[in-house]
Each structure stands twice: as structure tokens, then as C-alpha cells.
Design an enzyme around this catalytic site. Structure first.
Site, mmCIF file in Angstrom:
data_model
loop_
_atom_site.group_PDB
_atom_site.id
_atom_site.type_symbol
_atom_site.label_atom_id
_atom_site.label_comp_id
_atom_site.label_asym_id
_atom_site.label_seq_id
_atom_site.Cartn_x
_atom_site.Cartn_y
_atom_site.Cartn_z
ATOM 1 N N ASP A 1 -6.285 0.759 0.684
ATOM 2 C CA ASP A 1 -6.433 1.038 2.110
ATOM 3 C C ASP A 1 -7.817 0.588 2.576
ATOM 4 O OD1 ASP A 1 -8.224 2.939 1.192
ATOM 5 O OD2 ASP A 1 -7.265 4.644 2.201
ATOM 6 N N LYS B 1 0.836 -1.204 0.000
ATOM 7 C CA LYS B 1 0.000 0.000 0.000
ATOM 8 C C LYS B 1 0.869 1.252 0.000
ATOM 9 C CE LYS B 1 -1.857 1.875 3.629
ATOM 10 N NZ LYS B 1 -2.655 2.180 4.837
#
Length: 239
Positions: free
Chosen positions: A151, A133
Site C-alpha cells: 500500500d 494488494k
């Protein structure tokens, strides 16, 4: 993919078409969508993204001006006194772990990459405190390399959209990556995150004013009355 009871199964082609139409609507709804972390170079974005774990972008942006001024180079971070850094970033939460990650990241960048933040996913994920991420945030916004930022907002929304039932972030990344053109990955991530923060909330999404209502199988999860739904909208910005 599996569907809710009573719903006609959706072909992969139909899913791709629906996904791309939803992306176009999000583009019209959030023409100014962008990364809400403040930064001027890849190092600053990498540090800010590490700090953003379990913390709002707004809070991170309140802390980073002092942090960036005290540690302008990766060598400065690598040689930082942990106790001094902890005091600066304390309000972001988990400050001891984040301090260790930032200092460890900087030391690794100095030792392995000549003091330059690497611009490849396979290299970024070897740095302390950096997962896929974080790496995709840095690649997409500092290096212009398309990436999906999976996320919590992103995961929740693409499942609500009925694009996937996967719960593993890497699997979600691969599924969504197959639905949209690669060039759209970074900006789509911003649009989804903005939508999740403003309208499609975790507990009570503002379904009655959602521009995606006609295409979303989860319509009705939140209030469908426009007046009630409008009260749930959070206008932002969040930075």
C-alpha cells in the site's frame, strides 16, 4: 542498486542483511502488529479491504458491523440492492464504485467459485475491485498464505529504507520478496504499515525516535531531536 551521492554502493548481500535486521527491529518494536480491519472470515475481510481504498481502517470498522449483519453470505451481497448498500457504506467514500465492486465480486464468486472466496492469487485478482494488494491482504490474513501488501505506506517506507527505487507496486513486491523469507511477508507488511502510521510519516517522519535510525539512509528527513520527534509520534491503534 543506485545510491545517494557520497554513499558507498551497497551489495545485494549487504542489502539483504540490512533488510532482515530492520525487519527484526520492527518485530521487536511492534510485537502486536496485525491487520487492523475487523473480520471473522475471508468474505468479510475481502469486503472490508475493498472498502478500505482511500479510507481509514477505523472508518471501515465503524461501517462493517451493519454491513456484515445485513449481508451475512456472499449470496446476500450478490443480490443486494445497490442503493441500500450505498447508504450503509457512504461514509467510506467512493461508495458507488465500492458498491459496484462488492456486488460484482460477490456475483463472480457465486458464478465461478461456488460461493466460496478463492484462496489463490490468480483467482482473487479476477474478481471485480480486487487487485494484487487486496488479494495479498486476504491471502495473508484469512488463508495464511504469505503475501506482501504494497500500500502507500509500504511503498514510501521501503523506498526510504533504500531497499528499492521502484515505483511500480508489483516490482516493489518482487524486490522486497527477494530480501525477506517468504514466511515473513504477511507480518512484515503489518509491521511496515504500523511504522508508517505511527512514526515514519509522509511529510515529517519522527526520525529522532525511530528504532531504525542507524540503518536508514533517509535518517534526517524529519526532526532528529528526540523531543521534537516524539511530538510527531501517533500512538494508535488505528482500528
Amino acid at each position: 542498486m543506485a545510491t545517494k551521492a557520497g554513499r558507498k554502493p551497497e551489495t545485494q548481500l549487504a542489502l539483504v542483511r540490512r533488510a532482515r535486521k530492520m525487519n527484526r527491529i520492527l518485530a521487536e518494536t511492534y510485537p502486536d502488529a496485525h491487520c487492523e480491519l475487523d473480520f471473522t472470515n475471508p468474505l468479510e475481510l475481502l469486503v472490508a479491504t475493498i472498502l478500505s481504498a482511500q479510507c481509514t481502517d477505523k472508518r471501515v470498522n465503524m461501517v462493517t458491523p451493519t454491513l456484515f449483519a445485513k449481508y451475512p453470505t456472499v449470496e446476500d451481497y450478490a443480490a443486494a440492492d445497490p442503493s441500500e448498500m450505498e447508504e450503509i457504506i457512504r461514509s467510506t467514500g467512493f461508495f458507488r464504485a465500492k458498491t459496484n465492486s462488492i456486488i460484482g465480486m460477490a456475483q463472480t464468486v457465486c458464478e465461478r467459485y461456488g460461493g466460496e472466496v478463492p484462496g489463490k492469487l490468480k483467482d482473487l485478482v479476477t474478481l471485480p475491485g480486487v487487485g494484487r494488494k487486496t488479494a495479498n491482504v486476504v491471502l495473508g490474513n484469512a488463508f495464511d498464505v504469505p503475501g506482501l501488501t504494497v500500500d502507500t505506506h509500504f511503498q514510501r517506507l521501503v523506498r526510504r529504507f533504500g531497499w528499492t527505487e521502484e515505483t511500480d507496486p508489483v516490482k516493489i513486491e518482487h524486490v522486497v520478496g527477494g530480501l525477506l523469507p517468504r514466511r515473513e511477508w504477511t507480518i512484515f507488511s503489518h509491521r511496515v504499515i504500523w511504522h508508517g502510521r505511527r512514526i515514519c510519516h509522509a511529510r515529517r517522519p519522527a526520525c529522532g525516535v525511530c528504532p531504525l535510525a542507524a540503518l536508514c539512509p533517509s535518517y534526517g528527513t524529519g526532526p532528529t531531536d528526540p523531543v521534537q520527534a516524539d511530538k510527531l509520534v501517533r500512538p494508535g491503534p488505528f482500528s
